[in-house]
Write a protein that holds these residues in place. Structure first.
Motif, PDB file in Angstrom:
ATOM      1  N   MET A  48       0.911  -1.161  -0.103  1.00 17.59           N
ATOM      2  CA  MET A  48      -0.032  -0.218  -0.027  1.00 17.59           C
ATOM      3  C   MET A  48       1.009   1.219  -0.031  1.00 17.59           C
ATOM      4  O   MET A  48       0.491   2.098  -0.809  1.00 17.59           O
ATOM      5  N   HIS A  51       3.155   0.997  -3.454  1.00 18.63           N
ATOM      6  CA  HIS A  51       2.370   0.877  -5.006  1.00 18.63           C
ATOM      7  C   HIS A  51       3.334   0.520  -6.177  1.00 18.63           C
ATOM      8  O   HIS A  51       3.525   1.093  -6.947  1.00 18.63           O
ATOM      9  N   ASP A  53       4.687  -1.515  -9.165  1.00 16.14           N
ATOM     10  CA  ASP A  53       4.076  -1.855 -10.544  1.00 16.14           C
ATOM     11  C   ASP A  53       4.311  -3.409 -10.612  1.00 16.14           C
ATOM     12  O   ASP A  53       5.055  -3.929 -10.060  1.00 16.14           O
ATOM     13  N   ALA A  55       2.370  -5.527  -8.946  1.00 18.18           N
ATOM     14  CA  ALA A  55       2.655  -5.945  -7.544  1.00 18.18           C
ATOM     15  C   ALA A  55       2.746  -7.427  -7.185  1.00 18.18           C
ATOM     16  O   ALA A  55       3.412  -8.046  -6.641  1.00 18.18           O
TER      17      ALA A  55
END
Lengths: 514, 277
Positions: A48, A51, A53, A55
């Motif tokens: 969180m 963030h 790319d 993930a």
């Protein structure tokens, strides 16, 4: 209603199973003391926060990083690495200088000690505006004491300091012990033997070139090798004895101009080639500086009493302290250079203090009968070089490069009654001498380089040798072509045929004769 | 070096061999205070000594509000009576570089002469014209001091600040270089107008702090190795010696703001340097 009840029951069950799973996940591992729940929440929090790319693709890496992050926290509680600075290491070495001696034979030492009183020297030098600083002088003093005690030197003196680009040398001058010999000679002999063995195994074509005879070294305790020199980088660090100097090194040092680096085994990269490494270069410069700048008040030393049959040619090389010396007034010493004399022998062009005739071969001494004849044949007997004799006044020094070689003055203008006479060498910047009454001292603190006048010009490499004159005997000819060969062959055959014919005609005649 | 710290800083540069005797230092302590008051200097530096064949020149430098531009140089023979030196202009520098050779004599009115023969016209009707340049030793002294200031005066990085108006002043909050910083030439700067700074690439410029890095770095000097960096006095004092101007010694006590430099030498530039390193 039933349905709602059923729903409630279902959701309750679901909650329960979730709670079970949660409690399972909260169970901490036996090995790492972590639990999955906390770990997942940290991973998600990281996702969180950051963030990233894609993930889902990097979730393993994120998880690993989180775990490693916990590790790093633990690492910080390790002991930190102690750093030792140069000052600490040196302090550890210098601590030995301050160790107290055992109080056994102190009285003996007080009677006649080979150790100079450096503190007194430092006091006078400070008046003269020279020195290494008070604390440093004290440390050098203690280091000299250490040297004298460890080496058992008969006499020792602080010669000076030579600055280098990375570190400096503190130089001590000591007399050789009686019967002391150089350790190197044996090593050299061993090397020669090794070389001989190699030669026998695979013989190489011998060069016809013979090097010009090398000027022999002066024996320990005479001439440029009169004293032994010890150097150390910092007081407290070990003293290193410098090798004795050879005439080739002195003449080599005269032709080059290099800074010292501060490490004794540095090779000297120069043109013309210097025979040796920095230790040899340092020793050669020390010999040159000593010969040029070691001075004493006139009358302090007197010529040694020698036997009656003294040869006129041989320069004086010994002197002794004059017990009747009264001291020269300081004002007079500061005024005229003739009150100062050199007490170290001048180094000749050859690189030695006493001239040696190279034309005479060393083996000739045994058969003197043949020598007379040989000498007559020699076209030019070299002129012996003669330097100024020992204890020559400074006023006879040659003026070089348009500057007077010495500058003399009083140490104090306001209280001249108690001043010193101070002498500064202009040819060897950094060489100072002082005299007051019977006390005098010489010191050198500098880069170890002579005054160069308007500039040093590097020696130019010799011109390339002439090529062999090209003549027909070494000119390359073109190979003959096949036609040419054919023509030559035919010509030869014709000639042969003619010869044969001739022979044939001759033969019958011979037969006839028979 | 600052006249206020003269009594201990001379001891720190004594490793180069030359010091002042007690009579001279005490005389300086007195006369420099008077000098500062008379000339209304902000501070006075004892710059050094140039050795002459007959007499030695003692040199002091007064600094005004701007440390770099408001400079005045004075010389003396007895450490008491100070004479002002005229600033070195380009024309004087050129004249001195032509004429003055060898050691200083120690007489400010000593005249150096240089004869240059100009040939004009063709081969046959050559007109020889002798141009004599004369320079006295006082202007040579001014030029030498100026050149040494330009080429060899050193300060540690951060010791001076330049305000946005261009005023160069001492950085009062300078705490000294750390021990590891002090071992690198990059952290010492020439205290003279920067010449190489504009030649640097944008990447290198990115790390520089405009208030501090307005001077040239010693490590950019040509030839490489024209400075000798050593630790002295039981490895506690960092000493820098210029090999281009032998006799210039700089000291800095790491982790303290103490620093300074002094020149005691014969006032000759070492033109042989490329052969010697």
């Amino acid at each position: 209603m039933e349905s709602t009840d059923g729903n409630d029951a279902k959701s309750e069950q679901r909650l329960k199973s979730a709670a079970v799973l949660k409690s399972f996940m909260l169970k901490s591992s036996t090995e790492s003391k972590l639990n999955l729940y906390d770990h997942l929440s940290r991973v998600l929090m990281k996702v969180m926060d950051e963030h990233p790319d894609n993930a889902v693709d990097v979730i393993e890496d994120v998880s690993r990083e989180v775990k490693r992050g916990l590790f790093e926290d633990k690492q910080s509680t390790l002991r930190d690495l102690p750093q030792t600075t140069a000052a600490e290491l040196l302090a550890e070495q210098q601590r030995l200088l301050f160790s107290r001696p055992e109080e056994a034979d102190q009285e003996e030492e007080l009677m006649d000690t080979p150790l100079p009183n450096v503190s007194e020297v430092a006091f006078y030098l400070e008046q003269a505006g020279v020195g290494l600083g008070r604390e440093e002088m004290q440390r050098v003093f203690l280091a000299l004491k250490q040297l004298v005690e460890s080496q058992g030197l008969p006499r020792c003196r602080l010669w000076g300091k030579i600055l280098g680009t990375e570190s400096s040398y503190i130089v001590a001058e000591a007399e050789y012990r009686e019967g002391e010999e150089e350790e190197e000679s044996t090593e050299e002999a061993a090397e020669d033997e090794e070389r001989d063995v190699e030669k026998e195994m695979n013989p190489l074509p011998q060069s016809a070139y013979k090097p010009p005879p090398t000027v022999p070294k002066e024996a320990l305790g005479t001439g440029a090798n009169k004293f032994a020199f010890y150097v150390c980088k910092e007081p407290g660090l070990p003293w290193v004895k410098l090798p004795s100097v050879s005439p080739a090194q002195i003449t080599g040092a005269r032709q080059i101009r290099k800074f010292f680096t501060g490490t004794l085994d540095t090779p000297i990269v120069s043109y013309p080639h210097f025979p040796g490494n920095e230790a040899n270069y340092l020793r050669a410069q020390i010999a040159r500086i000593s010969a040029g700048t070691q001075v004493s008040p006139q009358g302090f030393y007197q010529a040694g009493e020698e036997e009656g049959d003294e040869e006129d040619e041989a320069p004086r090389d010994s002197f002794e302290v004059n017990p009747d010396f009264e001291g020269v007034p300081v004002a007079e010493m500061a005024e005229s250079l003739s009150t100062w004399v050199h007490h170290v022998q001048h180094i000749l062009q050859q690189g030695r203090c006493t001239w040696v005739n190279l034309a005479v071969k060393p083996g000739d001494d045994s058969n003197e009968e043949g020598e007379g004849e040989e000498k007559e044949e020699e076209p030019d007997e070299p002129e012996p070089e003669v330097g100024p004799p020992l204890l020559t006044p400074l006023s006879q020094d040659a003026e070089m490069l348009n500057i007077p070689p010495w500058t003399s003055k009083m140490s104090s203008v306001l209280t001249s009654q108690h001043a010193l006479a101070v002498l500064r060498s202009n040819l060897w910047p950094g060489a100072y001498s002082y005299a007051s009454g019977k006390k005098f001292e010489n010191i050198y603190v500098g880069w170890g380089l002579k005054y160069s006048g308007e500039g040093f010009s590097q020696a130019v490499p010799p011109l390339p040798q002439k090529e062999y004159p090209s003549g027909p005997e070494i000119t390359e000819a073109l190979d003959p072509s096949v036609e040419e060969e054919q023509v030559l062959k035919e010509a030869l055959e014709e000639e042969q045929a003619a010869q044969e014919e001739k022979d044939d005609t001759d033969d019958p005649e011979e037969e006839d004769d028979d | 070096m600052d006249s206020n710290s003269l009594f201990y800083s001379l001891e720190l540069v004594a490793g180069s061999g030359n010091t002042l005797n007690v009579e001279q230092t005490t005389a300086l302590q007195t006369s420099l205070v008077i000098l500062k008051k008379n000339y209304k200097f902000h501070r006075v530096l004892f710059w050094g000594k140039i050795l002459g064949l007959k007499e030695d020149y003692f040199i002091a430098q007064g600094r005004g509000e701007d440390e770099m531009k408001d400079k005045k140089t004075l010389y003396s023979f007895n450490c008491m009576d100070w004479m002002l030196l005229a600033p070195a202009t380009d024309s004087v520098i050129e004249e001195v570089s032509k004429t003055a050779k060898g050691s200083f004599v120690g007489d400010p009115s000593y005249v150096y002469e240089h004869v240059e023969i100009h040939r004009a016209g063709g081969r046959n009707d050559a007109i020889q014209e002798e141009v004599v340049t004369k320079v006295n030793e006082e202007s040579r002294l001014a030029v030498t001091v100026h050149q040494i200031d330009e080429e060899a005066s050193v300060v540690p990085r951060g010791a001076y600040l330049r305000s946005p108006h261009g005023l160069v002043q001492i950085n009062r909050s300078f705490g000294g270089l750390s021990h590891s910083e002090a071992g690198k030439l990059d952290n010492f700067l020439h205290f003279s107008k920067a010449k190489n700074l504009k030649k640097k690439s944008i990447l290198e410029m990115g790390d520089l702090n405009p208030a501090i890095d307005f001077l040239d770095v010693l490590s950019d000097d040509i030839p490489k190795g024209s400075w000798s960096l050593q630790l002295e006095c039981a490895s506690r004092v960092l000493v820098l010696r210029s090999l281009l101007w032998p006799g210039l010694t700089f000291f800095h006590l790491p982790t303290t703001p103490q620093h300074g430099h002094i020149y005691i030498g014969d006032g000759r530039k070492n033109l042989d340097l490329p052969f010697m390193i």
